[in-house]
Design a protein around this motif. Structure first.
Motif, mmCIF file in Angstrom:
data_model
loop_
_atom_site.group_PDB
_atom_site.id
_atom_site.type_symbol
_atom_site.label_atom_id
_atom_site.label_comp_id
_atom_site.label_asym_id
_atom_site.label_seq_id
_atom_site.Cartn_x
_atom_site.Cartn_y
_atom_site.Cartn_z
ATOM 1 N N ALA A 5 -1.832 1.249 2.713
ATOM 2 C CA ALA A 5 -2.778 0.670 1.754
ATOM 3 C C ALA A 5 -4.009 1.556 1.606
ATOM 4 O O ALA A 5 -4.501 1.781 0.490
ATOM 5 N N VAL A 88 -11.114 -2.139 -3.186
ATOM 6 C CA VAL A 88 -10.345 -3.110 -2.406
ATOM 7 C C VAL A 88 -11.188 -4.361 -2.230
ATOM 8 O O VAL A 88 -12.321 -4.302 -1.718
ATOM 9 N N ILE A 93 -5.852 -4.119 -4.083
ATOM 10 C CA ILE A 93 -6.306 -2.770 -4.424
ATOM 11 C C ILE A 93 -6.263 -2.629 -5.932
ATOM 12 O O ILE A 93 -5.229 -2.881 -6.560
ATOM 13 N N VAL A 359 -2.580 -5.743 -1.008
ATOM 14 C CA VAL A 359 -2.492 -4.896 0.181
ATOM 15 C C VAL A 359 -1.250 -5.245 0.993
ATOM 16 O O VAL A 359 -0.520 -4.360 1.464
#
Length: 378
Positions: A5, A88, A93, A359
């Motif tokens: 991520a 984020v 994201i 994520v």
């Protein structure tokens, strides 16, 4: 452990709109080299490409393919967060490429690094990453495959990490794709006055007759793994500003997505034969220009497909449908090199304003890829 991520967010921050790299492949090359991969840049005609190998040359080899280039973000003011911020928030994201497909690249890069670090096999892993999938695709994956051929490199099986799931993780994997072709049909007749049609030959009448024939007579009824061939008229034009003039020339554009009953050449031959019949009946000349961007292909269900499907089912509690739907991908080039399937994230937000990915989904995809590597080399 390599955080897929975090790597996704870092890649999003590279403004890699085709054909610009924006530093994405430099970052990945350094990361893979530090993990012990042999890394080569395979740039061609200004297109950035990356090849990375870990393990013995000539050994059994598993490959991943993906791209870091993205489509333009459009109106920046329409985005909740800047498209290249990699923002984020609340487990999501945000940014261009979050879905298509920097997350997929990050997941298989992270999976490969952790796999070879923690459970090194007596085999090999190859990663092929291009900066020319969203563009013309002439100097991207094709260039990498050409370089591999010239340098004695080969994958025995490959996953393309394109987003393959429509809505829910694990619901679909791609084992083939329809072929794609665009045909421009030009009808040339004789210009004349609309009040004296006997002194002219109207190309629009011939062209619409021809197009109606294409619509009325489908090319096929589909196959076991493919839907019927789809045909869409996307443009008709004659550039005529006068309502009382029969034009000399008219053009139409037809996009065809064909299944494995056809090749691009056979579809073109069919369209040409129909054009010749209309030309003979009307006295209007019909010529066809073809742009074939990919042939239909199918990776037959078997051990490789079953392995990937089994891991996806185990990790998502869903058995993915084996699909051939959607547009084209770089799998259309890899299928000539080795068996290939596509499995990646949910594609609901790809190419959209506010493109984003959870994520948790990126971490799940990394786990799936790592489990596939483990199972493949058992």
């Amino acid at each position: 452990m390599t955080d897929a991520a975090d790597l996704t967010a870092r890649l999003i921050r590279c403004p890699s709109v085709t054909p610009e790299d924006g530093g994405a492949l430099v970052m990945l090359g350094d990361l893979l080299a530090d993990a012990g991969f042999e890394v080569h840049r395979v740039d061609r005609n200004g297109t950035p490409n990356l090849f990375a190998r870990w393990g013995a040359r000539g050994a059994r080899t598993f490959g991943f393919n993906g791209h870091t280039d993205v489509v333009p973000p459009g109106d920046l003011g329409s985005w909740t967060h800047p498209p290249f911020s990699g923002h984020v928030q609340d487990g999501v994201i945000w940014g261009r490429g979050a879905t298509d497909m920097k997350s997929g690249v990050a997941a298989f890069v992270a999976a490969a690094i952790d796999f070879v670090r923690e459970t090194p096999p007596d085999r090999a892993v190859i990663l092929t990453i291009t900066g020319d999938e969203e563009g013309p695709s002439r100097d991207g994956t094709i260039a990498i495959l050409d370089w591999m051929r010239d340098n004695g490199e080969r994958m025995d099986a490959c996953i393309v990490g394109e987003p393959s799931n429509p809505e829910i993780m694990g619901e679909m994997m791609k084992i083939g794709r329809r072929g794609a072709a665009t045909f421009t049909i030009t009808a040339k007749g004789v210009q004349g006055h609309a009040a004296y049609p006997h002194k002219a030959r109207n190309p629009l009448h011939a062209l619409t007759t021809y197009l109606n024939d294409l619509i009325a007579a489908p090319l096929d009824a589909g196959t076991d793994h493919f839907d019927p061939t789809g045909l869409q008229i996307t443009s008709i034009d004659c550039g005529n500003p006068a309502s009382n003039v029969i034009p000399e020339t008219a053009r139409a554009v037809v996009n065809i997505r064909f299944n494995d009953l056809h090749t691009g050449a056979s579809v073109q031959a069919d369209l040409t034969a129909r054009a010749n019949r209309v030309a003979q009946a009307t006295g209007v000349t019909l010529s066809i220009e073809a742009q074939i961007s990919g042939e239909a292909f199918l990776t037959q269900p078997g051990p490789f497909v079953d392995l990937v499907r089994g891991v996806v089912t185990q990790e998502t509690n869903r058995q993915p449908v084996l699909s051939t739907t959607g547009g084209t991908s770089d799998a259309r080039f890899i299928k000539d090199h080795c068996p290939v399937v596509e499995f990646g994230l949910v594609g609901a937000y790809m190419h959209q304003v506010d493109e984003r990915v959870p994520v948790a989904q990126v971490h799940q995809l990394k786990t799936i890829y790592q489990r596939i590597l483990e199972k493949y080399f058992e």
